[in-house]
Design a protein around this motif. Structure first.
Motif, PDB file in Angstrom:
ATOM      1  N   LEU A  38       0.864  -1.187   0.000  1.00  0.00           N
ATOM      2  CA  LEU A  38       0.000   0.000   0.000  1.00  0.00           C
ATOM      3  C   LEU A  38       0.893   1.227   0.000  1.00  0.00           C
ATOM      4  CD1 LEU A  38      -3.171   0.578   2.156  1.00  0.00           C
ATOM      5  CD2 LEU A  38      -1.347   2.282   2.222  1.00  0.00           C
ATOM      6  N   VAL A  39       0.441   2.292  -0.674  1.00  0.00           N
ATOM      7  CA  VAL A  39       1.172   3.561  -0.682  1.00  0.00           C
ATOM      8  C   VAL A  39       0.195   4.692  -0.354  1.00  0.00           C
ATOM      9  CG1 VAL A  39       2.488   5.227  -2.057  1.00  0.00           C
ATOM     10  CG2 VAL A  39       2.885   2.766  -2.365  1.00  0.00           C
ATOM     11  N   ILE A  40       0.578   5.521   0.600  1.00  0.00           N
ATOM     12  CA  ILE A  40      -0.153   6.746   0.910  1.00  0.00           C
ATOM     13  C   ILE A  40       0.523   7.866   0.126  1.00  0.00           C
ATOM     14  CG2 ILE A  40      -0.867   8.362   2.709  1.00  0.00           C
ATOM     15  CD1 ILE A  40      -0.601   6.051   4.720  1.00  0.00           C
ATOM     16  N   ASP A  41      -0.196   8.450  -0.816  1.00  0.00           N
ATOM     17  CA  ASP A  41       0.377   9.438  -1.738  1.00  0.00           C
ATOM     18  C   ASP A  41       0.011  10.851  -1.317  1.00  0.00           C
ATOM     19  OD1 ASP A  41       1.228  10.958  -3.943  1.00  0.00           O
ATOM     20  OD2 ASP A  41      -0.682  10.614  -4.961  1.00  0.00           O
ATOM     21  N   ARG A  42       1.022  11.678  -1.098  1.00  0.00           N
ATOM     22  CA  ARG A  42       0.809  13.093  -0.794  1.00  0.00           C
ATOM     23  C   ARG A  42       1.600  13.993  -1.749  1.00  0.00           C
ATOM     24  NH1 ARG A  42      -2.989  14.408   3.033  1.00  0.00           N
ATOM     25  NH2 ARG A  42      -1.653  16.069   3.829  1.00  0.00           N
ATOM     26  N   LEU A  43       2.033  13.450  -2.861  1.00  0.00           N
ATOM     27  CA  LEU A  43       2.952  14.182  -3.719  1.00  0.00           C
ATOM     28  C   LEU A  43       2.569  14.170  -5.193  1.00  0.00           C
ATOM     29  CD1 LEU A  43       5.742  15.640  -3.924  1.00  0.00           C
ATOM     30  CD2 LEU A  43       6.778  13.373  -4.176  1.00  0.00           C
ATOM     31  N   ALA A  44       2.016  13.058  -5.668  1.00  0.00           N
ATOM     32  CA  ALA A  44       1.902  12.850  -7.110  1.00  0.00           C
ATOM     33  C   ALA A  44       0.843  13.706  -7.777  1.00  0.00           C
ATOM     34  CB  ALA A  44       1.629  11.377  -7.407  1.00  0.00           C
ATOM     35  N   TYR A  45       0.036  14.441  -7.001  1.00  0.00           N
ATOM     36  CA  TYR A  45      -0.941  15.322  -7.641  1.00  0.00           C
ATOM     37  C   TYR A  45      -0.257  16.444  -8.400  1.00  0.00           C
ATOM     38  CZ  TYR A  45      -0.279  18.593  -3.734  1.00  0.00           C
ATOM     39  OH  TYR A  45       0.268  19.449  -2.808  1.00  0.00           O
TER      40      TYR A  45
END
Length: 409
Positions: free
Chosen positions: A59-66
């Motif tokens: 699982l990856v929590i993404d806070r950057l790729a937007y």
């Protein structure tokens, strides 16, 4: 069984430190089939990747790729090829943004304020612009568009976030000044919901939602009011339903939703937030809840082998929207049923009550520890000028103490 959770981060340090600490303290978890599971975290780095590489992450929590495209493409690859579970879907955040999110929720019958997309003020940087503009761009009367919506109104970027580029417009002069300043940004004009009773911001993690009274006119550390019972049961349930509906529809599982409530009618105005605010200095009292929800949902996803659902199943939602025999409350109930089904709410609650029954006490114990206080102090020092450190340390300690009194271990 060992599970690796990746954190794809920008500048944040507070909640990642909190989450990493809680994961490390979680201990083994027994899955529904009796197997033992351990969780660990890693911070995702950005480097060349072969499209056939097998990731170690579950699982990856993404806070950057937007906004950072290279890791966005890595997220797409690991979701499409390797079934890595993502919070959030890079596919819908890239294609939907604010504009399509408005369209979809209008299609479902929610009370989204009237909204108009206006052409760019300045030409786009493209060699074909002049020809296309001359042949196909029709002149339009910006004042007539605004008059049709009615003043006051808001001008805001069709894909924006963090209130950047948002202007409240009360007359023609402000309208033209804001439009001139928009430059090459594509803008919406949207009716203002004047005289609202409550401004809410709901933070959702998977099937969990915290509805908070929001005061956007105040400094960030005061915007989330520590107040309970500010909505009646009907409006409160609708706000939760809308938040969960948005997240299930778009596969956004770590998201915030803003709604204005006026005379009992709930108007969602912003609900596509790829990087929702979870800062300790913003959420303060609500920060332990956010970490608890994030810990429980991510643990549930990896331990139960939840797989990403890239198909949005929009037809199921639109069939409800088009059902003429259903009233608005009945449609909301059906949307809630679909959303709860997507999030497997019953299975999640049972998992929390059994495999994760110790988590609330674990979080409460940690929030009372010197380690948490050190995190609070470090965050204040990184956020505010030195002359304000003592003031804000005391301020946030007081709010956290209030949470501890109201949520004893």
């Amino acid at each position: 069984m060992d599970h690796l959770i990746g954190l794809l981060l920008g500048t944040e340090q507070d909640w990642p430190r909190a989450y990493e600490t809680l994961i490390a303290r979680l201990g083994p978890i027994r899955g529904p089939d009796g197997t033992s599971h351990t969780l660990r975290t890693t911070r995702v780095t950005i480097e060349p990747f072969n499209l056939r590489d097998t990731p170690a992450h579950d699982l990856v929590i993404d806070r950057l790729a937007y906004w950072y495209y290279h890791p966005r493409e890595w997220l797409k690859k690991v979701a499409l090829m390797d079934d890595v579970y993502l919070l959030n879907s890079p596919f819908t955040f890239q294609s939907m943004e604010k504009h399509a999110a408005y369209c979809a929720m209008m299609r479902l019958g929610l009370h989204v304020p009237e909204t108009v997309l206006v052409p760019y003020k300045n030409p786009v940087d493209h060699t074909k612009w002049a020809y296309t503009a001359e042949r196909y761009n029709r002149p339009f009367d910006l004042d007539a568009v605004a008059d049709g919506l009615g003043y006051p109104l808001f001008m805001k970027p069709f894909d924006g976030g963090a209130w950047v580029g948002v202007s409240r417009i009360t007359d023609s002069a402000q309208l033209h000044a804001a439009y001139d300043a928009s430059g090459a940004r594509l803008m919406h004009l949207q009716q203002s919901v004047e005289g609202y009773d409550v401004f809410t911001r709901s933070l959702s993690v998977g099937p969990e939602t915290m509805v908070m009274k929001f005061r956007p006119e105040l400094p960030m550390h005061e915007r989330y009011a520590v107040e309970h019972g500010f909505l009646d049961a009907t409006a409160g349930d609708e706000v939760v339903t809308i938040s969960r509906l948005v997240n299930a529809f778009f596969r956004w599982e770590f998201n915030s939703c803003e709604c204005l409530v006026r005379d009992g009618v709930v108007h969602p105005i912003d609900y596509a937030n790829a990087c929702p605010d979870v800062a300790l200095t913003s959420l303060h009292y609500y920060f332990p809840w956010a970490m608890t929800a994030l810990l429980r949902w991510t643990a549930f996803c990896v331990v139960t082998g939840r797989r990403p659902s890239l198909d949005m199943d929009t037809a199921r939602y639109f069939a409800i929207a088009d059902a003429a025999h259903l009233s608005y409350p009945e449609k909301l109930a059906e949307y809630r049923r679909l959303a709860d089904d997507y999030f497997t709410v019953d299975a999640y609650r049972e998992f929390c009550d059994t495999a994760l029954a110790h988590v609330p006490a674990l979080v409460a114990e940690w929030v009372a520890s010197p380690g948490f206080d050190a995190l609070l102090v470090d965050t204040v020092r990184a956020t505010y000028p030195p002359a304000e450190h003592d003031r804000f340390v005391a301020h946030f300690r007081g709010l956290i103490d209030l949470w501890r009194r109201e949520n004893p271990a």
